[in-house]
Design a protein around this motif. Structure first.
Motif, short mmCIF file in Angstrom:
data_model
loop_
_atom_site.label_atom_id
_atom_site.label_comp_id
_atom_site.label_asym_id
_atom_site.label_seq_id
_atom_site.Cartn_x
_atom_site.Cartn_y
_atom_site.Cartn_z
N LEU A 1 0.84 -1.20 0.00
CA LEU A 1 0.00 0.00 0.00
C LEU A 1 0.87 1.25 0.00
O LEU A 1 0.57 2.24 -0.67
CB LEU A 1 -0.92 0.00 1.22
N GLN A 2 1.95 1.22 0.76
CA GLN A 2 2.86 2.36 0.81
C GLN A 2 3.48 2.61 -0.56
O GLN A 2 3.60 3.77 -0.99
CB GLN A 2 3.96 2.09 1.84
N PRO B 1 6.54 12.31 17.69
CA PRO B 1 6.72 12.37 16.23
C PRO B 1 6.06 11.21 15.48
O PRO B 1 5.45 11.43 14.43
CB PRO B 1 8.25 12.33 16.07
N LYS B 2 6.16 9.99 16.02
CA LYS B 2 5.56 8.85 15.35
C LYS B 2 4.05 9.00 15.26
O LYS B 2 3.44 8.79 14.20
CB LYS B 2 5.91 7.55 16.07
N CYS B 3 3.42 9.37 16.37
CA CYS B 3 1.96 9.56 16.38
C CYS B 3 1.55 10.73 15.50
O CYS B 3 0.50 10.70 14.85
CB CYS B 3 1.48 9.78 17.82
N ALA B 4 2.39 11.78 15.46
CA ALA B 4 2.08 12.93 14.60
C ALA B 4 2.08 12.52 13.14
O ALA B 4 1.20 12.93 12.37
CB ALA B 4 3.10 14.04 14.85
N SER B 5 3.06 11.70 12.73
CA SER B 5 3.12 11.24 11.34
C SER B 5 1.91 10.39 10.98
O SER B 5 1.31 10.55 9.91
CB SER B 5 4.41 10.45 11.10
N LEU B 6 1.56 9.47 11.88
CA LEU B 6 0.44 8.58 11.61
C LEU B 6 -0.88 9.35 11.57
O LEU B 6 -1.74 9.09 10.71
CB LEU B 6 0.38 7.48 12.66
N LEU C 1 -10.31 3.23 5.09
CA LEU C 1 -9.88 1.84 5.23
C LEU C 1 -8.45 1.67 4.73
O LEU C 1 -7.62 1.02 5.38
CB LEU C 1 -10.84 0.94 4.45
N HIS C 2 -8.16 2.26 3.58
CA HIS C 2 -6.79 2.17 3.05
C HIS C 2 -5.81 2.92 3.94
O HIS C 2 -4.67 2.46 4.13
CB HIS C 2 -6.75 2.71 1.62
N GLY C 3 -6.23 4.05 4.49
CA GLY C 3 -5.36 4.77 5.40
C GLY C 3 -5.05 3.97 6.65
O GLY C 3 -3.90 3.91 7.10
N PHE C 4 -6.07 3.30 7.20
CA PHE C 4 -5.87 2.49 8.39
C PHE C 4 -4.92 1.33 8.11
O PHE C 4 -3.99 1.06 8.88
CB PHE C 4 -7.22 1.96 8.89
N PHE C 5 -5.14 0.62 6.99
CA PHE C 5 -4.27 -0.51 6.67
C PHE C 5 -2.87 -0.06 6.28
O PHE C 5 -1.90 -0.80 6.49
CB PHE C 5 -4.90 -1.36 5.55
N LEU C 6 -2.75 1.15 5.73
CA LEU C 6 -1.42 1.68 5.44
C LEU C 6 -0.67 1.95 6.74
O LEU C 6 0.53 1.64 6.86
CB LEU C 6 -1.52 2.95 4.61
N LEU C 7 -1.37 2.52 7.74
CA LEU C 7 -0.74 2.73 9.04
C LEU C 7 -0.31 1.40 9.65
O LEU C 7 0.78 1.28 10.21
CB LEU C 7 -1.72 3.43 9.99
N VAL D 1 2.81 0.11 7.77
CA VAL D 1 4.02 0.83 8.14
C VAL D 1 4.52 0.39 9.51
O VAL D 1 5.73 0.17 9.72
CB VAL D 1 3.77 2.36 8.13
N SER D 2 3.59 0.22 10.45
CA SER D 2 3.97 -0.20 11.80
C SER D 2 4.58 -1.61 11.79
O SER D 2 5.59 -1.87 12.45
CB SER D 2 2.75 -0.15 12.73
N LEU D 3 3.95 -2.52 11.04
CA LEU D 3 4.45 -3.89 10.98
C LEU D 3 5.81 -3.96 10.29
O LEU D 3 6.68 -4.74 10.69
CB LEU D 3 3.45 -4.79 10.25
N LYS D 4 6.01 -3.13 9.27
CA LYS D 4 7.30 -3.12 8.58
C LYS D 4 8.42 -2.72 9.52
O LYS D 4 9.52 -3.30 9.48
CB LYS D 4 7.25 -2.17 7.38
#
Length: 354
Positions: free
Chosen positions: A199-200, A233-238, A274-280, A283-286
């Motif tokens: 997705l990213q 910063p991490k929460c701000a980006s997400l 939905l795509h934004g949530f799965f993209l977040l 990114v977190s899993l990566k």
């Protein structure tokens, strides 16, 4: 068709006059909130103009070019940002950049741009020609569809291919025209999105990159900068990323309203959220698993494409199909063909009598 083309010429006349005004405002009013106040009336006019048009292709492209992208470019311009804020721009360059869905290539020194790894040259003539031929074949395939019961998966896949190729061909032609007028290299719109491995990768480096860059400048970066004063910063980006998808969904709702003239069902907004949530989530899993585990591209690419197809069938296409967009589109193809044929006959008759 003649009446619609007349309306199309009129709305573009309004756009050009309005952009000339904005160019003048930029010369006499300092960047900031006061410049924005002077430009807001023009932005409201740009939101109203698509309602004058009624055909799918003219209204849809005009709304995308002007009501969406031009308004965002003007918002950035009000604060001295974006492609319209270059001091050396002439009036002609300002109008072309604001009117067309194109931006000049970003300077190489710009960091963290979704366009950094995108090949900057235009697609080869062979590549573009193949896609043009496939687009024509897709249109012809609908004749078979009308006479045969096609499986819903095949039909929705055809819709997806039609939408992508229409955007690729149309934006490619517009980019060629803009490049000729501006005499500069332009950002690409697409980078073979069907090859996305995540997705990213799809949203950041392959799909509608001019829109991606515009949303990054106008929504993502200001939101992240504001949020850094309150959260990590991490929460701000997400948070900024999710808000960007929400804004994109709302803008698509607006485009669909112009096309269908019906109340929004918010399915499109749900699609992007939905795509934004799965993209977040991706990114977190990566970040957690990249060092220990990584899916091979031969697996991740089909999974990415499958996720897009399933969510598009579920949330993206139903609203368009309920207002018979596909039938109206093919009626317009037939009307355009007849209009061109009649115009050619009239022109030949005029030549013979001249």
């Amino acid at each position: 068709m003649e009446g619609e083309i007349s309306n199309y010429i009129k709305v573009w006349f309004h756009v050009i006059i309005s952009l000339c005004y904005c160019y003048g405002i930029g010369k006499i009013v300092p960047k900031g909130f006061f410049r924005l106040l002077n430009i807001i009336p023009i932005m409201c006019v740009f939101l109203r103009l698509p309602l004058v048009l009624h055909t799918i292709h003219l209204c849809g492209t005009f709304a995308f070019f002007i009501s969406w992208l031009a308004n965002f470019k003007l918002t950035l311009f009000a604060f001295g940002k974006g492609p319209l804020s270059e001091p050396s721009l002439s009036l002609k360059q300002f109008v072309v950049l604001a009117s067309f869905p194109n931006n000049p290539n970003l300077p190489p020194k710009l960091e963290n741009s979704p366009l950094e790894k995108v090949h900057k040259s235009h697609k080869s003539l062979l590549n573009s020609s193949i896609k043009g031929v496939v687009f024509i074949l897709v249109i012809r395939a609908y004749d078979y569809m009308m006479n045969n019961n096609m499986h819903p998966v095949v039909l929705n896949s055809l819709y997806s291919l039609h939408l992508y190729l229409f955007l690729e061909v149309t934006l490619g032609i517009v980019a060629l025209l803009a490049k000729t007028m501006l005499e500069v290299e332009l950002e690409p719109h697409f980078n073979e999105p069907y090859l996305a491995s995540s997705l990213q990768d799809f949203w950041g480096r392959r799909w509608n990159l001019v829109v991606v860059n515009t949303l990054r400048l106008s929504i993502y970066e200001p939101t992240k900068k504001f949020a850094l004063g309150f959260i990590r910063p991490k929460c701000a980006s997400l948070s900024a990323m999710l808000l960007t998808f929400l804004v994109s969904g709302l803008l698509h709702e607006l485009l669909f309203y112009y096309l269908c003239r019906t109340r929004p069902t918010w399915e499109i907004t749900c699609f992007f959220l939905l795509h934004g949530f799965f993209l977040l989530l991706e990114v977190s899993l990566k970040k957690k698993l990249a060092a220990r585990f990584q899916l091979p591209r031969i697996v991740s690419a089909p999974l990415t494409l499958g996720f897009f197809m399933v969510t598009a069938f579920w949330l993206f296409f139903p609203q368009l199909l309920r207002c018979n967009v596909e039938q109206r589109a093919f009626q317009e193809y037939a009307q355009l063909s007849m209009f061109v044929k009649n115009a050619a006959q009239t022109f030949m008759l005029w030549l013979n009598n001249a």
